[in-house]
Design an enzyme around this catalytic site. Structure first.
Site, PDB file in Angstrom:
ATOM      1  N   CYS A   1       0.900  -1.105  -0.072  1.00 18.73           N
ATOM      2  CA  CYS A   1       0.050  -0.043  -0.023  1.00 18.73           C
ATOM      3  C   CYS A   1       0.891   1.142  -0.074  1.00 18.73           C
ATOM      4  O   CYS A   1       1.941   1.233   0.720  1.00 18.73           O
ATOM      5  CB  CYS A   1      -0.931   0.006   1.398  1.00 18.73           C
TER       6      CYS A   1
ATOM      7  N   GLU B   1      -8.621  -1.180  -2.203  1.00 17.47           N
ATOM      8  CA  GLU B   1      -8.957   0.483  -2.144  1.00 17.47           C
ATOM      9  C   GLU B   1     -10.210   0.938  -1.671  1.00 17.47           C
ATOM     10  O   GLU B   1     -10.047   2.042  -0.977  1.00 17.47           O
ATOM     11  CB  GLU B   1      -9.056   0.795  -3.892  1.00 17.47           C
TER      12      GLU B   1
END
Ligand code: NI
Length: 182
Positions: A105, A148
């Protein structure tokens, strides 16, 4: 266009529940999406959510335009995910199958962890013009959408790792691979 600073884990904005977009096709929304795209490209990300650049609204972008070789190098085994702007998403897992795989991430730079995700997913939402998006997907595409959209509910992938032995520094976990150190 603008490359924005990506907030890192520890910032309270990343833990907030983001608010829905109420008006589509506005200059402010188009500017936000351009900033997300510029920042994702600059960081070689597979996707990015608006809260990661400090804007707590329910907007994510992910996938790649066909020519993006850098993302392909970072995710060599992944099927190509089409470039998508997804706003006010709803996610509905299909079936009970769960797959574990590595994730990274942009808000947790330099690390990777093994995260369980639903293998098959039905998701809906809207693009920046208010057009409906409605897709059935699986595998890496389903994983990216789940990752997401978690950002919109204040969830970062380390919170979903079942065993913290499955969490570490990218260059230690994959010493001989050309994986970007983010
Ligand atoms: Ni992320």
């Amino acid at each position: 266009m603008a490359i924005k600073t990506v907030l890192r884990m520890g910032d309270s904005i990343l833990l907030m529940k983001a608010t829905p977009v109420e008006q589509f096709d506005t200059p402010a929304l188009h500017e936000l999406i351009q900033d997300l795209e510029d920042t994702m490209q600059h960081m070689n990300g597979a996707g990015i959510a608006a809260p990661q650049i400090g804007v707590s609204v329910r907007v994510v972008i992910f996938g790649q335009k066909e020519s993006d070789e850098r993302v392909k190098r970072r995710y060599p085994d992944a099927d190509a995910v089409p470039y998508t702007v997804l706003i006010n998403p709803t996610l509905m897992p299909l079936g009970n199958e769960i797959e574990k795989d590595w994730e990274g991430c942009l808000s947790v730079p330099g690390m990777r962890g093994i995260v369980p995700r639903h293998t098959r997913l039905h998701y809906t939402g809207f693009d920046q013009y208010g057009n409906k998006i409605d897709r059935l997907v699986s595998g890496f595409h389903a994983r990216v959408v789940q990752h997401e959209c978690d950002h919109l509910d204040g969830i970062l992938y380390p919170m979903r790792i079942l065993d913290l032995k499955d969490f570490g520094y990218t260059d230690v976990l994959f010493p001989n691979q050309d994986i970007q150190n983010d």
